[in-house]
Design a protein around this motif. Structure first.
Motif, PDB file in Angstrom:
ATOM      1  N   ASN A   3      50.255  34.456  37.896  1.00  0.00           N
ATOM      2  CA  ASN A   3      50.884  35.952  38.201  1.00  0.00           C
ATOM      3  C   ASN A   3      49.825  36.651  39.202  1.00  0.00           C
ATOM      4  N   GLY A   4      49.357  35.998  39.992  1.00  0.00           N
ATOM      5  CA  GLY A   4      48.324  36.709  40.959  1.00  0.00           C
ATOM      6  C   GLY A   4      47.052  36.899  40.434  1.00  0.00           C
ATOM      7  N   THR A   5      46.151  37.358  41.407  1.00  0.00           N
ATOM      8  CA  THR A   5      44.869  37.694  41.194  1.00  0.00           C
ATOM      9  C   THR A   5      44.807  38.767  40.090  1.00  0.00           C
ATOM     10  N   THR A   6      45.979  39.758  40.096  1.00  0.00           N
ATOM     11  CA  THR A   6      46.132  40.811  38.935  1.00  0.00           C
ATOM     12  C   THR A   6      45.922  40.290  37.672  1.00  0.00           C
ATOM     13  N   ILE A  16      42.112  39.697  37.219  1.00  0.00           N
ATOM     14  CA  ILE A  16      41.502  40.682  36.948  1.00  0.00           C
ATOM     15  C   ILE A  16      41.752  41.369  35.395  1.00  0.00           C
ATOM     16  N   HIS A  36      40.963  47.534  43.439  1.00  0.00           N
ATOM     17  CA  HIS A  36      42.357  47.243  43.422  1.00  0.00           C
ATOM     18  C   HIS A  36      43.024  48.052  41.986  1.00  0.00           C
ATOM     19  N   THR A  59      34.713  44.269  45.281  1.00  0.00           N
ATOM     20  CA  THR A  59      35.881  43.570  46.393  1.00  0.00           C
ATOM     21  C   THR A  59      35.161  42.821  47.472  1.00  0.00           C
ATOM     22  N   ASP A  84      36.120  40.278  43.331  1.00  0.00           N
ATOM     23  CA  ASP A  84      37.440  40.131  43.658  1.00  0.00           C
ATOM     24  C   ASP A  84      37.643  39.676  44.874  1.00  0.00           C
ATOM     25  N   ALA A 117      40.186  38.311  46.515  1.00  0.00           N
ATOM     26  CA  ALA A 117      41.859  38.221  46.726  1.00  0.00           C
ATOM     27  C   ALA A 117      42.087  37.755  47.927  1.00  0.00           C
ATOM     28  N   HIS A 118      41.267  38.394  48.883  1.00  0.00           N
ATOM     29  CA  HIS A 118      41.731  38.228  50.228  1.00  0.00           C
ATOM     30  C   HIS A 118      40.890  36.997  51.144  1.00  0.00           C
ATOM     31  N   SER A 169      43.450  35.237  45.481  1.00  0.00           N
ATOM     32  CA  SER A 169      44.766  35.177  45.629  1.00  0.00           C
ATOM     33  C   SER A 169      45.110  33.890  46.860  1.00  0.00           C
ATOM     34  N   HIS A 202      48.166  32.845  47.662  1.00  0.00           N
ATOM     35  CA  HIS A 202      49.233  33.416  48.717  1.00  0.00           C
ATOM     36  C   HIS A 202      48.989  34.270  49.736  1.00  0.00           C
ATOM     37  N   LYS A 203      47.927  34.869  49.666  1.00  0.00           N
ATOM     38  CA  LYS A 203      47.646  35.957  50.811  1.00  0.00           C
ATOM     39  C   LYS A 203      47.254  35.421  52.216  1.00  0.00           C
TER      40      LYS A 203
END
Ligand SMILES: Cc1ncc(COP(=O)(O)O)c(C=O)c1O
Length: 462
Positions: free
Chosen positions: A92-95, A98, A119, A171, A199, A201-202, A227, A229-230
């Motif tokens: 369910n994502g990096t969310t 975190i 984020h 981040t 984080d 994510a990117h 993430s 998917h990014k």
């Protein structure tokens, strides 16, 4: 982003499918997430077998929650490649990673330092799990006016100001492709017994080429969430958490992750993640870098020098149109970008892009008229005054009042000017004359402010 404009129009009774059909028919050139770029990066075996790949825990497949077979083997291969003690897929994502980190800090009764532009999942996690949190201020880039990543100096300063910090979250890279000096930060924090979370994510693609920044986990970070998917060939929601045992109870952390994960894990998502992380994209990135350099040389507007060259930030402050207007115009020309502000365009690029995609974009940018320089107001660093704890303030009743009547009141929302995208006010902070003067100035200059309802602001009802 803006309104929906389709070159071809199909109508059906299914609103979401209707949109997707038109989107697919348009075959737009995409410079935005997900990184597979409208399926270009998804191998044909996945497209052909989507239905039969979409299993969950049938006999012979593994059990995500107690992995002992293919999932365990896949994760071990990934940990070895990434150089960490343990990895776990996040579905369910990096969310979700975190959120798990914030629950972990709360269970350990720790206090976490986070950047002011962390984020929203970081703040949501603190609120959900009653995690003690303090902010570190963020500076903006002197030349580009966009947020800088957290520096060692700022961390040192924040640790002097706030006591008993046991965790720091950074981040890196930022949304704009800049990285922190993770190696020095992790060494400094570890000497003090402080745990570092990143984080990323990117930045899940950083492992694929030495000309990209080094992945945070290889520089001493205790836990990294990213993430896939990014920026990679993975479906939306695909993410992963990597951890090292030395300073973190990984068994507890991974248990928390699992308790936040569905009991119907998607093997399709996991398989694509395994493919993305274990494949060799070295040459593909080398080819992409050449194309990006061609783009930068020919772009009629300056391109910011980011640490991650694949994240292209175009400075359109000298264009006649605003960044948002340019994004709408490009959309009409069948080119979609990741994000636009008054002065910048943000593009996500991956090896799925071809030179012709960049040429199409260049053609459009070359047609744009130059105009008066859109000066960005310098972002002030106010010392926030937290009157009510952020976690309590978030759930208190609010009312909406006119901006000019809000001085001395307590903020009941998050106010974020774009650019730079750093929150000016958080829930529970006192609204000062300086805040109101600055918000009024940015509204007058045409910059956007998230969290306002035209000239009205939410305050806590006390
Ligand atoms: C810096 C940062 N962290 C975390 C997230 C959350 O990632 P995900 O969408 O994978 O849940 C995002 C998403 O935009 C992000 O930009």
């Amino acid at each position: 982003m803006g309104y929906v404009y389709f070159m071809k129009k199909i109508k059906s009774n299914y609103p979401i499918n209707n949109y997707l059909n038109n989107h697919a028919l348009n075959k737009a050139v995409s410079f935005h997430m997900p990184g597979h770029m409208n399926g270009k990066g998804i191998l044909s075996k996945y497209k052909k077998n989507m239905g039969s790949y979409d299993i969950t825990e049938i006999v012979g497949a593994d059990n995500f929650h107690e992995a002992s077979g293919i999932i365990k083997e896949s994760l071990q291969k990934i940990s070895t490649k990434i150089h960490c003690d343990q990895s776990l897929y996040l579905l369910n994502g990096t969310t979700s990673g975190i959120l798990a980190l914030m629950k972990y800090v709360s269970l350990k009764k720790g206090k976490i330092l986070i950047p002011r532009d962390a984020h929203q999942s970081v703040i949501n996690g603190c609120i959900l799990f009653n995690t003690e949190v303090v902010f570190s201020n963020i500076e903006t880039h002197k030349k580009y006016g966009i947020p800088n990543p957290l520096s060692l100096l700022q961390i040192k300063h924040s640790l002097q100001k706030h006591h008993n910090i046991s965790y720091v979250l950074i981040t890196s890279p930022t949304y704009y492709g800049f990285v922190s000096d993770i190696k020095r930060i992790s060494e400094y924090l570890h000497e003090k017994g402080i745990v570092l979370f990143v984080d990323q994510a990117h930045g899940s693609h950083f492992i694929h080429n030495e000309h990209l920044p080094e992945s945070a986990i290889r520089q001493g970070t205790d836990v990294v969430v990213e993430s896939l998917h990014k920026t990679q060939n993975c479906l939306t929601q695909s993410a992963i958490i990597h951890g090292n045992n030395k300073m973190v109870d990984l068994a507890l952390l991974m248990d928390i992750v699992k308790s936040l994960t569905t009991t119907s894990p998607s093997y399709l998502l996991m398989s694509l993640m395994e493919q993305a992380l274990l494949s060799n994209y070295h040459k593909a990135y080398n080819k992409l870098f050449k194309t990006i350099n061609f783009f930068i040389k020919n772009c009629p507007f300056p391109v910011c020098e980011t640490d991650d060259i694949t994240r292209i930030i175009i400075d359109v402050s000298k264009a006649k149109l605003t960044g948002n207007e340019i994004a709408d115009l490009l959309h009409k020309k069948n080119i979609d970008i990741e994000m636009a502000s008054l002065t910048h365009l943000v593009l996500i690029t991956t090896p799925n892009h071809r030179k012709k995609d960049f040429v199409l974009l260049l053609n459009q940018l070359n047609n744009l008229e130059k105009g008066k320089n859109k000066a960005i107001l310098a972002y002030p660093t106010f010392e926030p005054v937290q009157v009510i704890d952020i976690k309590k303030a978030k759930i208190m009743p609010t009312k909406t009042i006119q901006l000019n009547k809000a001085i001395g009141k307590i903020c009941g929302t998050i106010i974020v000017p774009y650019p730079p995208g750093i929150p000016l006010l958080y829930y529970g902070e006192e609204i000062s004359q300086l805040h109101i003067d600055y918000i009024t100035l940015i509204l007058r200059s045409g910059q956007a402010v998230m969290g306002l309802d035209s000239n009205y602001i939410k305050i806590i009802e006390v």
